[in-house]
Design a protein around this motif. Structure first.
Motif, PDB file in Angstrom:
ATOM      1  N   TRP A   1     -24.976 -58.514 -11.241  1.00  0.00           N
ATOM      2  CA  TRP A   1     -23.438 -59.400 -11.540  1.00  0.00           C
ATOM      3  C   TRP A   1     -21.989 -58.209 -11.405  1.00  0.00           C
ATOM      4  N   MET A   2     -21.453 -59.475 -10.737  1.00  0.00           N
ATOM      5  CA  MET A   2     -19.883 -59.276 -10.199  1.00  0.00           C
ATOM      6  C   MET A   2     -19.726 -60.843 -11.129  1.00  0.00           C
ATOM      7  N   ILE A   3     -18.597 -60.825 -11.792  1.00  0.00           N
ATOM      8  CA  ILE A   3     -17.809 -62.283 -12.557  1.00  0.00           C
ATOM      9  C   ILE A   3     -16.698 -62.290 -11.444  1.00  0.00           C
ATOM     10  N   MET A   4     -16.610 -63.664 -11.644  1.00  0.00           N
ATOM     11  CA  MET A   4     -15.687 -64.614 -10.866  1.00  0.00           C
ATOM     12  C   MET A   4     -15.454 -65.991 -12.155  1.00  0.00           C
ATOM     13  N   LEU A   5     -13.402 -66.283 -12.299  1.00  0.00           N
ATOM     14  CA  LEU A   5     -13.401 -67.300 -12.707  1.00  0.00           C
ATOM     15  C   LEU A   5     -13.220 -68.357 -12.209  1.00  0.00           C
ATOM     16  N   HIS A   6     -13.782 -69.806 -11.708  1.00  0.00           N
ATOM     17  CA  HIS A   6     -14.022 -70.251 -10.874  1.00  0.00           C
ATOM     18  C   HIS A   6     -14.005 -71.920 -11.922  1.00  0.00           C
ATOM     19  N   ASN A   7     -12.764 -72.525 -11.033  1.00  0.00           N
ATOM     20  CA  ASN A   7     -12.865 -74.078 -12.117  1.00  0.00           C
ATOM     21  C   ASN A   7     -13.025 -73.759 -13.573  1.00  0.00           C
TER      22      ASN A   7
END
Length: 232
Positions: A45-51
């Motif tokens: 897993w990698m974590i993004m902040l999207h919308n």
């Protein structure tokens, strides 16, 4: 550097450790299996902040340019924080692809009697770590090139240098959320990566079995984290 790490918990666990509020807005994309020995080329897993929501994405650990892919160059797995903003490989990711790689800890190696000896590095407190990363992946965009991520590294500083001279940039939850927020100005993101990494004294490390050296789906249990004696 960071050549392996442990990521054995669920997205919900890591999201809750980041922020109880934002963890209510959680989405996953792709698949990832719990692993005590994540290696380059695998898809943790990698974590993004999207919308405005946390997006957990199963993503290949490693990045190479389309030209490098054509000639089958070995992918990069780390990016030096000193060059991440200005280097030609990673500056486009620094602006649009800042991510966090959640983990329990990571592995480093020394050489003892001609053999590679793995060490497990983790926080002194029973909490996950959030490693700064960069990716060329863009949600909701059709991409025809290879996608992957790299982990941002820094000088180890006092103490950990005996294990390795480089280590991941590990951020506190509040800084991790600022890092992945693309509304955070580039200059502030660079400052966070260069100055806000959790200091060495907040970590502990110990020798583990050399079985860690072997990447094998059947060699992937919690026993890999067990300390071995100095004579072991």
């Amino acid at each position: 550097m960071c050549g392996r790490f442990e990521q054995s918990e669920t997205p919900r666990y890591y999201a809750d450790a980041l922020s109880a509020h934002i963890s209510e807005q959680l989405r996953t994309l792709g698949d990832s299996s719990p692993s005590y020995n994540v290696a380059p080329g695998q898809r943790p897993w990698m974590i993004m902040l999207h919308n405005g929501e946390l997006l957990f994405i199963g993503m290949n650990w490693g990045y190479r340019t389309p030209q490098e892919a054509t000639v089958k160059t070995k992918p990069w797995i780390n990016a030096r924080v000193e060059k991440a903003l200005t280097g030609r490989y990673f500056r486009h990711m620094f602006r649009e692809g800042r991510v966090i790689i959640p983990a329990g800890g990571w592995y480093e190696w020394t050489v003892e009697n001609g053999k590679k000896q793995p060490w497990y590095v983790t926080k002194r407190t029973d909490q996950p770590i959030f490693m700064a990363g960069l990716t060329n992946f863009r949600p909701d965009v059709e991409q025809t090139v290879e996608t992957g991520f790299v982990i941002v590294t820094e000088d180890s500083g006092a103490g950990m240098v005996d294990v390795h001279d480089r280590r991941p940039v590990v951020l506190q939850p509040e800084d991790a959320l600022l890092w992945i927020n693309l509304d955070t100005p580039i200059e502030e993101a660079a400052y966070i990566a260069q100055t806000r990494s959790i200091p060495t004294e907040q970590f502990v490390w110990w020798k583990v079995d050399r079985a860690v050296n072997r990447v094998d789906p059947n060699n992937n249990g919690k026993h890999l984290l067990t300390p071995v004696s100095e004579s072991g």
